[in-house]
Structure formats: structure tokens, C-alpha cells
Design a protein around this motif. Sequence first.
Motif, PDB file in Angstrom:
ATOM      1  N   LEU A  62       0.884  -1.057  -0.045  1.00  0.00           N
ATOM      2  CA  LEU A  62       0.060   0.069  -0.151  1.00  0.00           C
ATOM      3  C   LEU A  62       0.987   1.129   0.005  1.00  0.00           C
ATOM      4  O   LEU A  62       0.495   2.316  -0.569  1.00  0.00           O
ATOM      5  N   GLU A  63       1.955   1.244   0.696  1.00  0.00           N
ATOM      6  CA  GLU A  63       2.881   2.274   0.795  1.00  0.00           C
ATOM      7  C   GLU A  63       3.543   2.696  -0.693  1.00  0.00           C
ATOM      8  O   GLU A  63       3.759   3.581  -1.122  1.00  0.00           O
ATOM      9  N   GLU A  64       3.854   1.530  -1.056  1.00  0.00           N
ATOM     10  CA  GLU A  64       4.386   1.725  -2.509  1.00  0.00           C
ATOM     11  C   GLU A  64       3.685   2.435  -3.588  1.00  0.00           C
ATOM     12  O   GLU A  64       3.882   3.087  -4.345  1.00  0.00           O
ATOM     13  N   LYS A  65       2.262   1.690  -3.407  1.00  0.00           N
ATOM     14  CA  LYS A  65       1.292   2.217  -4.323  1.00  0.00           C
ATOM     15  C   LYS A  65       0.804   3.793  -4.097  1.00  0.00           C
ATOM     16  O   LYS A  65       0.731   4.545  -5.127  1.00  0.00           O
ATOM     17  N   ALA A  66       0.866   4.183  -2.769  1.00  0.00           N
ATOM     18  CA  ALA A  66       0.421   5.412  -2.657  1.00  0.00           C
ATOM     19  C   ALA A  66       1.760   6.490  -2.899  1.00  0.00           C
ATOM     20  O   ALA A  66       1.444   7.471  -3.480  1.00  0.00           O
ATOM     21  N   LYS A  67       2.923   6.018  -2.653  1.00  0.00           N
ATOM     22  CA  LYS A  67       4.036   6.916  -3.228  1.00  0.00           C
ATOM     23  C   LYS A  67       4.090   6.895  -4.836  1.00  0.00           C
ATOM     24  O   LYS A  67       4.127   7.920  -5.264  1.00  0.00           O
ATOM     25  N   ALA A  73       1.269   9.392  -5.594  1.00  0.00           N
ATOM     26  CA  ALA A  73       1.531  10.793  -5.141  1.00  0.00           C
ATOM     27  C   ALA A  73       2.688  11.281  -6.084  1.00  0.00           C
ATOM     28  O   ALA A  73       2.476  12.624  -6.640  1.00  0.00           O
ATOM     29  N   LYS A  74       3.625  10.366  -6.515  1.00  0.00           N
ATOM     30  CA  LYS A  74       4.555  10.919  -7.585  1.00  0.00           C
ATOM     31  C   LYS A  74       3.976  11.343  -8.687  1.00  0.00           C
ATOM     32  O   LYS A  74       4.351  12.456  -9.433  1.00  0.00           O
ATOM     33  N   LYS A  75       3.050  10.624  -9.206  1.00  0.00           N
ATOM     34  CA  LYS A  75       2.248  10.858 -10.517  1.00  0.00           C
ATOM     35  C   LYS A  75       1.518  12.087 -10.590  1.00  0.00           C
ATOM     36  O   LYS A  75       1.359  13.011 -11.163  1.00  0.00           O
ATOM     37  N   ILE A  76       0.678  12.448  -9.300  1.00  0.00           N
ATOM     38  CA  ILE A  76      -0.099  13.555  -9.241  1.00  0.00           C
ATOM     39  C   ILE A  76       1.063  14.789  -8.969  1.00  0.00           C
ATOM     40  O   ILE A  76       0.557  16.024  -9.704  1.00  0.00           O
ATOM     41  N   VAL A  77       1.816  14.735  -8.152  1.00  0.00           N
ATOM     42  CA  VAL A  77       2.831  16.028  -8.184  1.00  0.00           C
ATOM     43  C   VAL A  77       3.600  16.227  -9.395  1.00  0.00           C
ATOM     44  O   VAL A  77       3.614  17.239  -9.806  1.00  0.00           O
ATOM     45  N   GLU A  78       3.737  15.185 -10.306  1.00  0.00           N
ATOM     46  CA  GLU A  78       4.351  15.365 -11.545  1.00  0.00           C
ATOM     47  C   GLU A  78       3.273  16.074 -12.475  1.00  0.00           C
ATOM     48  O   GLU A  78       3.673  17.171 -13.251  1.00  0.00           O
ATOM     49  N   GLU A  79       2.056  15.714 -12.428  1.00  0.00           N
ATOM     50  CA  GLU A  79       1.016  16.131 -13.223  1.00  0.00           C
ATOM     51  C   GLU A  79       0.834  17.729 -13.026  1.00  0.00           C
ATOM     52  O   GLU A  79       0.637  18.574 -13.510  1.00  0.00           O
ATOM     53  N   ALA A 136      -4.574  23.088 -10.928  1.00  0.00           N
ATOM     54  CA  ALA A 136      -3.505  22.322 -10.894  1.00  0.00           C
ATOM     55  C   ALA A 136      -2.940  21.427  -9.592  1.00  0.00           C
ATOM     56  O   ALA A 136      -2.214  20.759  -9.594  1.00  0.00           O
ATOM     57  N   SER A 137      -3.236  21.770  -8.563  1.00  0.00           N
ATOM     58  CA  SER A 137      -3.170  21.101  -7.348  1.00  0.00           C
ATOM     59  C   SER A 137      -3.642  19.767  -7.190  1.00  0.00           C
ATOM     60  O   SER A 137      -4.803  19.696  -7.798  1.00  0.00           O
ATOM     61  N   PRO A 138      -3.084  18.816  -6.548  1.00  0.00           N
ATOM     62  CA  PRO A 138      -3.900  17.505  -6.416  1.00  0.00           C
ATOM     63  C   PRO A 138      -5.130  17.387  -5.921  1.00  0.00           C
ATOM     64  O   PRO A 138      -5.331  18.041  -4.896  1.00  0.00           O
ATOM     65  N   LYS A 139      -6.031  16.869  -6.822  1.00  0.00           N
ATOM     66  CA  LYS A 139      -7.303  16.801  -6.290  1.00  0.00           C
ATOM     67  C   LYS A 139      -8.145  15.597  -6.751  1.00  0.00           C
ATOM     68  O   LYS A 139      -7.810  15.071  -7.871  1.00  0.00           O
ATOM     69  N   GLU A 140      -9.132  15.380  -6.290  1.00  0.00           N
ATOM     70  CA  GLU A 140     -10.048  14.295  -6.929  1.00  0.00           C
ATOM     71  C   GLU A 140     -11.127  14.882  -7.743  1.00  0.00           C
ATOM     72  O   GLU A 140     -11.241  16.346  -7.657  1.00  0.00           O
ATOM     73  N   ALA A 141     -11.974  14.233  -8.353  1.00  0.00           N
ATOM     74  CA  ALA A 141     -13.000  15.024  -9.268  1.00  0.00           C
ATOM     75  C   ALA A 141     -13.872  15.639  -8.053  1.00  0.00           C
ATOM     76  O   ALA A 141     -14.292  15.198  -7.345  1.00  0.00           O
ATOM     77  N   GLN A 142     -14.256  17.159  -8.453  1.00  0.00           N
ATOM     78  CA  GLN A 142     -15.159  17.779  -7.557  1.00  0.00           C
ATOM     79  C   GLN A 142     -16.648  17.402  -7.400  1.00  0.00           C
ATOM     80  O   GLN A 142     -16.946  16.985  -8.646  1.00  0.00           O
ATOM     81  N   LYS A 143     -16.741  17.280  -6.369  1.00  0.00           N
ATOM     82  CA  LYS A 143     -18.468  17.002  -6.008  1.00  0.00           C
ATOM     83  C   LYS A 143     -19.157  18.186  -5.501  1.00  0.00           C
ATOM     84  O   LYS A 143     -18.659  18.977  -5.053  1.00  0.00           O
ATOM     85  N   LYS A 144     -20.362  18.205  -5.586  1.00  0.00           N
ATOM     86  CA  LYS A 144     -21.171  19.325  -5.008  1.00  0.00           C
ATOM     87  C   LYS A 144     -21.185  19.162  -3.671  1.00  0.00           C
ATOM     88  O   LYS A 144     -21.442  17.948  -3.054  1.00  0.00           O
ATOM     89  N   ALA A 145     -20.721  20.072  -3.178  1.00  0.00           N
ATOM     90  CA  ALA A 145     -20.851  20.252  -1.503  1.00  0.00           C
ATOM     91  C   ALA A 145     -22.037  19.812  -0.901  1.00  0.00           C
ATOM     92  O   ALA A 145     -22.893  20.654  -0.950  1.00  0.00           O
ATOM     93  N   PRO A 146     -21.789  18.687  -0.065  1.00  0.00           N
ATOM     94  CA  PRO A 146     -23.270  18.560   0.716  1.00  0.00           C
ATOM     95  C   PRO A 146     -22.871  19.492   2.005  1.00  0.00           C
ATOM     96  O   PRO A 146     -22.249  20.317   2.276  1.00  0.00           O
ATOM     97  N   LYS A 147     -24.153  19.641   2.524  1.00  0.00           N
ATOM     98  CA  LYS A 147     -24.376  20.449   3.971  1.00  0.00           C
ATOM     99  C   LYS A 147     -23.221  20.063   4.793  1.00  0.00           C
ATOM    100  O   LYS A 147     -23.418  18.597   5.173  1.00  0.00           O
TER     101      LYS A 147
END
Length: 786
Positions: free
Chosen positions: A570-575, A578-584, A622-633
Amino acid sequence: MLDSRVLKTLEFDKVLALAAQQCTFPAGRAEMEKLKPNTDFATVERLLQETDEGLAILRVRGNVPMGGITDIRPHARRAQIGGTLSAQELMETASTIRASRIFRQFIEGVVQDEEVEIPLFVDIKDNLPIVTGLEHEINAAIDENGRVLDSASSALRSVRQSLRIQEGRVREKLESIIRGRNAAKMLSDTIITMRNDRYVIPVKSEYRSHYGGVIHDSSSSGQTVYIEPDAVVQANNEIRTLKSREKEEIDKILRELSAKVQEYAHDLFVLVDQLVAVDVILAKAKYGQANRCTKPAVNQEGYMRLAKARHPLLPIEEAVANTIEFGDDITTIVITGPNTGGKTVTLKTVGLCTLMAQAGLPIPVLDGSEIAVFGSVFADIGDEQSIEQSLSTFSSHMVNIVDILKNFDQDSLIIFDELGSGTDPQEGAALAISILDEVHGTGARVMATTHYPELKAYSYNREGVANASVEFNVDTLSPTYRLLIGVPGRSNAFEISKRLGLGDHLIERAKSFTGTDRGEVDSMIASLESSRVQSEKDAEATHALLLETETLKKELAEKLAENESMQSRLEEKAKEKAKKIVEEARLESEAIISDLRALRMTAGASVKEHELIEARKRLENASPKEAQKKAPKAKAAPRPLQVGDEVKVLSYGQKGTLIDKVSDTEWVVQIGILKMKLEQSGLEFVKPEKEKKMVASTAIRGRDQHVKMELDLRGERYEDAIRRTEKYLDDALLSNYHQVSIIHGKGTGALRQGIQTYLKKHSRVKNFRFGDAGEGGMGVTVVELK
């Protein structure tokens, strides 16, 4: 070769009679009944291996085709000296050859399917002579009912065709006679019959002269005569001539086929010998299968360990199983105690199991047992009083014992029943001690029974000797037949008498006559028995606890290794993620900066505010993020927010950190490289990662773990082991296990081979292997599940 008197004394012939019932044909039964134990170690090993291979074949195939076999050796022998075989004998010869061909094909099929390893059966198959040509020649001339076929020769076909035509003509003439106008009146019955191989009709006695011809017979009452009318006499003569020619042609065919048998006589002898050997091996295996017997390991060191051994001639449900071990440090066992306790049965169990193993028969013990191959076996059992020789019981025993003492050596197993009995107790006990010293001193393996109290202390001052007794339940006034090694027997006479109602004063008076030493010995034995029972219970409880602890330790170690491996993955996968997101994000940031520089170069100071806002928006995106969702209350925070808390920005779906509090309703939040001023209502508190791990870990540990990672089958019988394995694999699959271990032990390999054969056929078993050095090696099979 062992003395036939010993075989009879130990009732080995009765065991052979039971095993012979499993044979397929008479020659096999005769061979089984005259079987003798072998004293050559290599031969005994081969005999037991043959039987074990037979058991393996029966397990995977159920049976072996052995039908249609006849002992044709007498036929071949007569053909060798020029005799002519009958059609029936030739048919039996062809049938036996066919049976050998079917057996050969059967063994080849088992080997090709790789179901079991049967090298000795393959050797037998390879040694079977191939005489298929003789089989085809016989089958071309003789049918399965032993009748010579018309196709056997052209001359025979021609003769039989003429014979059928002539017989048809005779029957036509006789039928015209019995259908005549006065036939019903003159004939006893309107039928055509045979007398002296000639066609005749039954005529009433008073009308015998009406038809003329030859009278061949008459009824017992004399009222009917069987007449061959003149009209068919010549035709019957012709039929007789044709039948004579038919017989000559058949004799010629049989002589030719007998000459063929003569050519193959030697091969036929070998073929029958091999088939008889196979029948005997399979009969041993079937006997073992029917009586829950196993193949023991064998040695030449005189050591034996019979696990839960039963007397072979007692019903399985009634026989009490005893574990008997001696021959290593202990070479002599003296069983003391009262009569009818089962001492003789124990002796015969050891003697019979030894003889059976040396004859290649499986023995009634649990898997993993071991037995020695002895050069000679001697036994003095029972009352062998001889009226003809005017010998008393004591004299009869002494005759046998003298013979034993003349012939035994260190490679002998000697069995004495009631040693020294039949004479004065004091002298008998002294003789028993002297005889035991003689045989024990040479290193022979000895088991003896006696009811003399003097021998209870025999083992305490002699190295390599152990006392034993057969357990007696005073409460039920009956023996339990359990052998207790290390504990001498006691008579229990006082306890039994008391249970039966004898007065206490009589018992106390009797005790006073036995002397202090006797009472102290009995008390010591009683204490030993009590200590033994408690020790057995403690040992069983300790062993069970040890097994449970080892299993739990192994499961925890496996689970820890699994968790560490999963965490690492899991750590390897997360790294990587994260590396991919930072590069993008870096690439996007560089693109935005490049665009801003271009704007500055082209537009200069005329860059409008909305263009800067648009560029800033692109930088934020450009900051790392997931697909934006409509904010619930927003939900109510579990506690007041504080600087440094990790929060989720509901409008963006991103996580950030609280940097500063602007007011009661606004916070400065850092998301990646960006800092934003956001409303508190759009923020949601996120628990620290450490707390989540603790919760997850607790959840994992709390999961149902009642299915263990291994199954222990040591000591199980084959059928029970397969049933337990099947259920265990189902439980493991339901628990989503990907790998489990099955402990079967090393032993003889029969249980291991059976388990692995079953695993090959299991639809959910992906693969399996032997355990590594740290996993149990050849005693463990590691199974990978789909």
C-alpha cells in the motif's frame, strides 16, 4: 523359515484363511493358505511394498479386473507330453490369456493417469508373457461355451452341413409318420426322440409290429417301445457315419491347437505364476482394507512400536487397541497379574503382527507403526498337555522351553505364556527368573506373562527389562484389557471379594496372613497405577495445549507477515500515485507560468484583472485533487476546529490544513501549494491517519478467525483424513484463505500420497507443494486455493 508349530500356536493359519477368502480364483487361495513368513529383510520390504501398492490401486480404482482366470498349468503340462486338450480346456486357456492381457492394459492405464506410483506392479506387468497369438487361434476355433466352431476348418464345415441336411430328411420322414391317420392311436406320444444316437418314435407296445424297424429301448412299464422305422434306418446309418467324420475332424483340430499350447507351455507356466502372485497381493490388500490394517515400517534392529494394535482374529468392534513399544532400551517385558485379564491376547497380538508383516500382510495398527524382521520366532502358549506322551502341563511347557533354549539367538522374538506354571509356585517362580535371565542376557526380544508375585520386582534390578500389567476395573469386576507398561499387576483378590460381599473381618484376617511386604508391594502398585493415570491425563492436556499454542503462534506470525507485506504494498502504491499527481501538477504549473510570461510579454501593463483571475484559477486547479463534487451540507464538527487540524474542503473535495483563523466563521486553509480563505461551514474535520490505522487494525484483529491456517491429520485413517480435508478446504474457502497447510506427517507416505491424490482432483485447489524446511518439510503439504 519359521517353525510350523509356532505358526499354529499363534493361529497364523486362521489369519491366512481369512485373507484367502479375498482371492479371485482357487489357485490364488491355495497359494495364500500355504504362505509362510519370510526372514530376509529385503524380501519382507518388497512384500510389504507390493501390498501397499495393491492398497493404493484399490483406493483409486476400487478393484482390479481378475475375472476369467483358471489354473491352466495342468493343461500346459499335459500338452507338453503330447496329450490332446479338450475344447473346454482350450477355452479356459484362451480365457486366462485374455485375463492377463486385460490386467496388463489396466496397469498401463493406471500408470498413464499418474494416479499412484506402482513400480512393483509395473515389473509384474512387464514380466507377463505376451501370448495373444495363441488366444486368437483358440478363439477362432472354439467358442466361449467350449464348442468347436464350424469355421475351425473347411472340412468340418462341410461335414456339419451334410449332417444337418441328413438330419432334416430323417425328421421329415418321421414327422410324416407321426402325422399319419392312425398315429394318435398307435403312438404313446406324437414326438420324435433319440435313442443310441438314432432318431426313433415312441410306439405303444401292442402296435410294435405295425411300423417294423429296430427297437432301441422300452419304457420302465413296458407299455412303450422306441422304434426306429425301416424307412429311416438307412438315413440314420448315414447320420452316424457323418458324426464319426465330424468327431475325427474335431479331434484333428484339437490336436493341432494342443500342439500350439505345447509351443507356449513355458510362457503359460510363467503367466499363471504371475497372475497367482497378483491375486495373492490383491487379497492381502483387500484383507487389510476390510480390517483397517496398515503397512508398518520395518527394521533389523529388533525394535517395534505398534500404535493401537488389535488382535487380528477378534472383531474390530470388540478388540481393545493397545500401543506396544519395546526392543530398543527395553528388550524384555514381563506382564504380571491375574488370569483372564488379556495377557495371552497381548502376546498373540505381538506374535501375529510380526508373522503377518514378515509374510507381507498389513497389520491391524495405526499408520506410522514400526516392526522388526526377526530371524526366528518362538512361542510357548497355552496348555499343550500331551496324553499320548503322558506329559503333564508343566512337562509339556518344559519340552517346548528346552527346544527354544537350544535354538534361539539374539535375532529371535520369544514369547512365553505363564512361564513356570504347573508346578510348585516357589520353584516355578525361580525357574521363570532363571529362564528369563538366560534369554534376556543374549539380547533376544522377549515377552512373557506370569502370575507369580515374585516376578513383579524382576525389572527393578535388571537393565533393559520392564514390568507390565493388564488393567482391571474393580468397580465393574472386569478387565479392561488395556496394557499398562511400567506397572506390575496385582491380584485384586481382596477388592473383588469385598465387592462381592465377603465380610470385612474375613478380608482383614486374610491380609494379616499375606505379610507386611506383600501389602507394601500392593500399595506401591496401586500408587503407581494412580500416578500413571494422572500422568496420562496431564500429558494429554499438556500436549493439547502445546499444539494449540504452536498453532496460534504460527497463525499470528503468518498474519503479521501478511499485514507487513500488505502495508508495504500500500505504501508503494501510495508513493507511486502521489508521485504521479505531483508530476502532473508540476507540468500544469509550468504551463501556467509560461502562459503568464507570454501575457506579460505581449500585453505588458494592459493585462486585465479577469485574465489574472483566470490564470490563478488554472493554478489552483493544478493542485492534486479528486473529481470535484457538489458540497453537501457540512456536518457538525466532532470538536471545535483548531490550527493544524486536517480538514476536507467540501466545495473542492480536497484535503487541507488549517493555517490561521480569520474570524469565527472563516479560516485560512492550505491545500497543497495554495492558501485559501474559506468559510468554516464548507470545512469538515478529518481524523488523523494514525487514529484510522488503529481503528483498522482493531477491526482486522476482531475479525472471525475460528478457521485455523493448518489442518493436522497425523494418526488419522485414510477415509477419516479425506473427509476432514474436504470439510477443512470448504471452511478455508469460505474464510477467503488463499493458502493453507495440511500436516500429514512423514510415516510410510501412504497418508501423504492419498491426500495429494485428493488435492489433484479438487476443483478449487490451484497448486500444492511440500513445506519448506521451516514449514515442516515432507510432513506438510502447502495448498494454494483459487
